[in-house]
Motif scaffolding. Structure first.
Motif, PDB file in Angstrom:
ATOM      1  N   LEU A  85       0.803  -1.235   0.000  1.00 32.34           N
ATOM      2  CA  LEU A  85       0.000   0.000   0.000  1.00 32.34           C
ATOM      3  C   LEU A  85       0.836   1.286   0.000  1.00 32.34           C
ATOM      4  N   PRO A  86       1.872   1.415   0.818  1.00 34.20           N
ATOM      5  CA  PRO A  86       2.663   2.649   0.776  1.00 34.20           C
ATOM      6  C   PRO A  86       3.292   2.914  -0.593  1.00 34.20           C
ATOM      7  N   LEU A  87       3.675   1.875  -1.299  1.00 35.19           N
ATOM      8  CA  LEU A  87       4.241   2.043  -2.636  1.00 35.19           C
ATOM      9  C   LEU A  87       3.168   2.520  -3.619  1.00 35.19           C
ATOM     10  N   VAL A  88       1.961   1.976  -3.518  1.00 28.25           N
ATOM     11  CA  VAL A  88       0.841   2.419  -4.356  1.00 28.25           C
ATOM     12  C   VAL A  88       0.555   3.891  -4.075  1.00 28.25           C
ATOM     13  N   GLU A  89       0.506   4.253  -2.798  1.00 23.52           N
ATOM     14  CA  GLU A  89       0.274   5.654  -2.417  1.00 23.52           C
ATOM     15  C   GLU A  89       1.365   6.566  -2.976  1.00 23.52           C
ATOM     16  N   TYR A  90       2.601   6.117  -2.885  1.00 21.77           N
ATOM     17  CA  TYR A  90       3.734   6.883  -3.413  1.00 21.77           C
ATOM     18  C   TYR A  90       3.553   7.112  -4.916  1.00 21.77           C
ATOM     19  N   ALA A  91       3.233   6.040  -5.634  1.00 22.46           N
ATOM     20  CA  ALA A  91       3.053   6.151  -7.085  1.00 22.46           C
ATOM     21  C   ALA A  91       1.935   7.127  -7.420  1.00 22.46           C
ATOM     22  N   LEU A  92       0.831   7.030  -6.729  1.00 25.50           N
ATOM     23  CA  LEU A  92      -0.294   7.933  -6.996  1.00 25.50           C
ATOM     24  C   LEU A  92       0.079   9.385  -6.691  1.00 25.50           C
ATOM     25  N   LYS A  93       0.752   9.594  -5.582  1.00 26.45           N
ATOM     26  CA  LYS A  93       1.164  10.949  -5.199  1.00 26.45           C
ATOM     27  C   LYS A  93       2.109  11.556  -6.240  1.00 26.45           C
ATOM     28  N   LYS A  94       2.999  10.729  -6.789  1.00 23.82           N
ATOM     29  CA  LYS A  94       3.973  11.189  -7.781  1.00 23.82           C
ATOM     30  C   LYS A  94       3.426  11.122  -9.214  1.00 23.82           C
ATOM     31  N   ARG A  95       2.170  10.718  -9.354  1.00 23.73           N
ATOM     32  CA  ARG A  95       1.507  10.581 -10.674  1.00 23.73           C
ATOM     33  C   ARG A  95       2.219   9.571 -11.566  1.00 23.73           C
ATOM     34  N   ILE A  96       2.642   8.487 -10.943  1.00 19.53           N
ATOM     35  CA  ILE A  96       3.266   7.383 -11.662  1.00 19.53           C
ATOM     36  C   ILE A  96       2.160   6.387 -12.013  1.00 19.53           C
ATOM     37  N   PRO A  97       2.050   5.989 -13.269  1.00 21.44           N
ATOM     38  CA  PRO A  97       0.985   5.052 -13.657  1.00 21.44           C
ATOM     39  C   PRO A  97       1.056   3.727 -12.900  1.00 21.44           C
ATOM     40  N   ILE A  98      -0.122   3.137 -12.733  1.00 20.92           N
ATOM     41  CA  ILE A  98      -0.247   1.835 -12.071  1.00 20.92           C
ATOM     42  C   ILE A  98      -1.094   0.933 -12.959  1.00 20.92           C
ATOM     43  N   GLY A  99      -0.659  -0.304 -13.115  1.00 22.84           N
ATOM     44  CA  GLY A  99      -1.448  -1.321 -13.795  1.00 22.84           C
ATOM     45  C   GLY A  99      -1.798  -2.411 -12.804  1.00 22.84           C
ATOM     46  N   ALA A 100      -3.064  -2.846 -12.805  1.00 21.91           N
ATOM     47  CA  ALA A 100      -3.506  -3.908 -11.892  1.00 21.91           C
ATOM     48  C   ALA A 100      -4.387  -4.880 -12.664  1.00 21.91           C
ATOM     49  N   ILE A 101      -4.003  -6.139 -12.658  1.00 17.68           N
ATOM     50  CA  ILE A 101      -4.738  -7.163 -13.393  1.00 17.68           C
ATOM     51  C   ILE A 101      -5.249  -8.233 -12.437  1.00 17.68           C
ATOM     52  N   CYS A 102      -6.414  -8.767 -12.763  1.00  7.26           N
ATOM     53  CA  CYS A 102      -7.019  -9.887 -12.046  1.00  7.26           C
ATOM     54  C   CYS A 102      -7.261  -9.514 -10.579  1.00  7.26           C
ATOM     55  N   ASN A 103      -6.802 -10.319  -9.649  1.00  7.39           N
ATOM     56  CA  ASN A 103      -7.063 -10.047  -8.231  1.00  7.39           C
ATOM     57  C   ASN A 103      -6.377  -8.786  -7.723  1.00  7.39           C
ATOM     58  N   ALA A 104      -5.363  -8.305  -8.413  1.00  7.94           N
ATOM     59  CA  ALA A 104      -4.739  -7.028  -8.027  1.00  7.94           C
ATOM     60  C   ALA A 104      -5.712  -5.874  -8.250  1.00  7.94           C
ATOM     61  N   ALA A 105      -6.598  -6.000  -9.242  1.00 12.51           N
ATOM     62  CA  ALA A 105      -7.633  -4.977  -9.449  1.00 12.51           C
ATOM     63  C   ALA A 105      -8.593  -4.955  -8.261  1.00 12.51           C
ATOM     64  N   ASN A 106      -8.874  -6.122  -7.685  1.00 17.15           N
ATOM     65  CA  ASN A 106      -9.721  -6.173  -6.484  1.00 17.15           C
ATOM     66  C   ASN A 106      -9.049  -5.447  -5.318  1.00 17.15           C
ATOM     67  N   PHE A 107      -7.737  -5.612  -5.193  1.00 14.21           N
ATOM     68  CA  PHE A 107      -6.971  -4.906  -4.168  1.00 14.21           C
ATOM     69  C   PHE A 107      -7.118  -3.394  -4.346  1.00 14.21           C
ATOM     70  N   MET A 108      -6.998  -2.937  -5.581  1.00 14.57           N
ATOM     71  CA  MET A 108      -7.151  -1.504  -5.864  1.00 14.57           C
ATOM     72  C   MET A 108      -8.572  -1.048  -5.520  1.00 14.57           C
ATOM     73  N   ALA A 109      -9.554  -1.888  -5.822  1.00 16.01           N
ATOM     74  CA  ALA A 109     -10.953  -1.555  -5.513  1.00 16.01           C
ATOM     75  C   ALA A 109     -11.183  -1.498  -4.005  1.00 16.01           C
ATOM     76  N   GLU A 110     -10.683  -2.469  -3.291  1.00 20.20           N
ATOM     77  CA  GLU A 110     -10.875  -2.534  -1.834  1.00 20.20           C
ATOM     78  C   GLU A 110     -10.286  -1.309  -1.135  1.00 20.20           C
ATOM     79  N   ASN A 111      -9.229  -0.768  -1.696  1.00 22.45           N
ATOM     80  CA  ASN A 111      -8.560   0.372  -1.067  1.00 22.45           C
ATOM     81  C   ASN A 111      -9.007   1.722  -1.614  1.00 22.45           C
ATOM     82  N   GLY A 112     -10.093   1.727  -2.382  1.00 17.80           N
ATOM     83  CA  GLY A 112     -10.725   2.971  -2.816  1.00 17.80           C
ATOM     84  C   GLY A 112     -10.130   3.631  -4.040  1.00 17.80           C
ATOM     85  N   TYR A 113      -9.135   3.010  -4.675  1.00 22.93           N
ATOM     86  CA  TYR A 113      -8.462   3.650  -5.802  1.00 22.93           C
ATOM     87  C   TYR A 113      -9.279   3.639  -7.096  1.00 22.93           C
ATOM     88  N   LEU A 114     -10.315   2.814  -7.148  1.00 27.78           N
ATOM     89  CA  LEU A 114     -11.122   2.710  -8.366  1.00 27.78           C
ATOM     90  C   LEU A 114     -12.499   3.347  -8.220  1.00 27.78           C
TER      91      LEU A 114
END
Length: 192
Positions: A85-114
């Motif tokens: 999670l801290p790495l995802v937050e870092y990427a979002l803060k720095k406007r670094i793109p993120i790709g999430a496939i399959c169950n990783a997309a669920n992780f992004m959904a659970e944490n409010g990013y989608l």
């Protein structure tokens, strides 16, 4: 110097879900290189039995990278990857793109990013079950892969579409080359 794309790996990661995009981004003329990252630097074994020694851990990742790719696996369903999670937050803060496939997309959904962007995943119903805090169902699109706000989401059968969206977003190759590559791999040389 080539720009680094970080691929998050863990025991049981779905190795095929990043195979197309990693091989294309790591090609000599793209300007990108693939580096692996995990919760620690111990070797990780994929679903297919491929053992990889991560280049980085979540505690020592480089400050400057071009994209973070989160690939699927059952560990997301068991919430064993939450320390990323801290790495995802870092990427979002720095406007670094993120790709999430399959169950990783669920992780992004659970944490409010989608919640506020268009996205895809395995199915809307599955996403709701796997991500009980998810509030973005009005933005779910039944499509193999979706890119919105520099976040790419895809279902587990969309390895080619996931790769295509990443290659286009990063401008790794000219658009016509990416689309020709995609069509060739999707349909083959010979019509059905």
């Amino acid at each position: 110097m080539k720009k680094e794309v970080l691929v998050f790996i863990f025991d049981g990661y779905a190795d095929w879900e990043s195979a197309y995009v990693c091989s294309e981004l790591n090609a000599p003329k793209t300007g990108y290189t693939i580096k692996t990252l995990s919760l620690d630097k111990k070797p990780k074994t994929s679903m297919g039995g491929i053992c990889v020694l991560p280049d980085y851990s979540v505690d020592d990742f480089p400050a400057d990278f071009s994209m973070l790719i989160l690939i699927g696996g059952y560990a997301w369903m068991e919430q064993r990857n939450n320390a990323v999670l801290p790495l995802v937050e870092y990427a979002l803060k720095k406007r670094i793109p993120i790709g999430a496939i399959c169950n990783a997309a669920n992780f992004m959904a659970e944490n409010g990013y989608l919640d506020q962007i268009r996205h895809s995943g395995n199915t809307l119903e599955f996403m709701k079950v796997q991500a009980p805090h998810y509030k973005g169902d009005q933005n779910f699109i039944e499509k193999q892969a979706v890119c919105d706000s520099s976040i790419i989401t895809a279902n587990g059968t969309a390895t080619l579409e996931f790769a295509k969206e990443i290659l286009l977003l990063l401008k790794a190759k000219p658009e016509t080359e990416v689309l020709n590559w995609y069509n060739e791999n999707k349909s083959g040389f010979y019509p059905a």
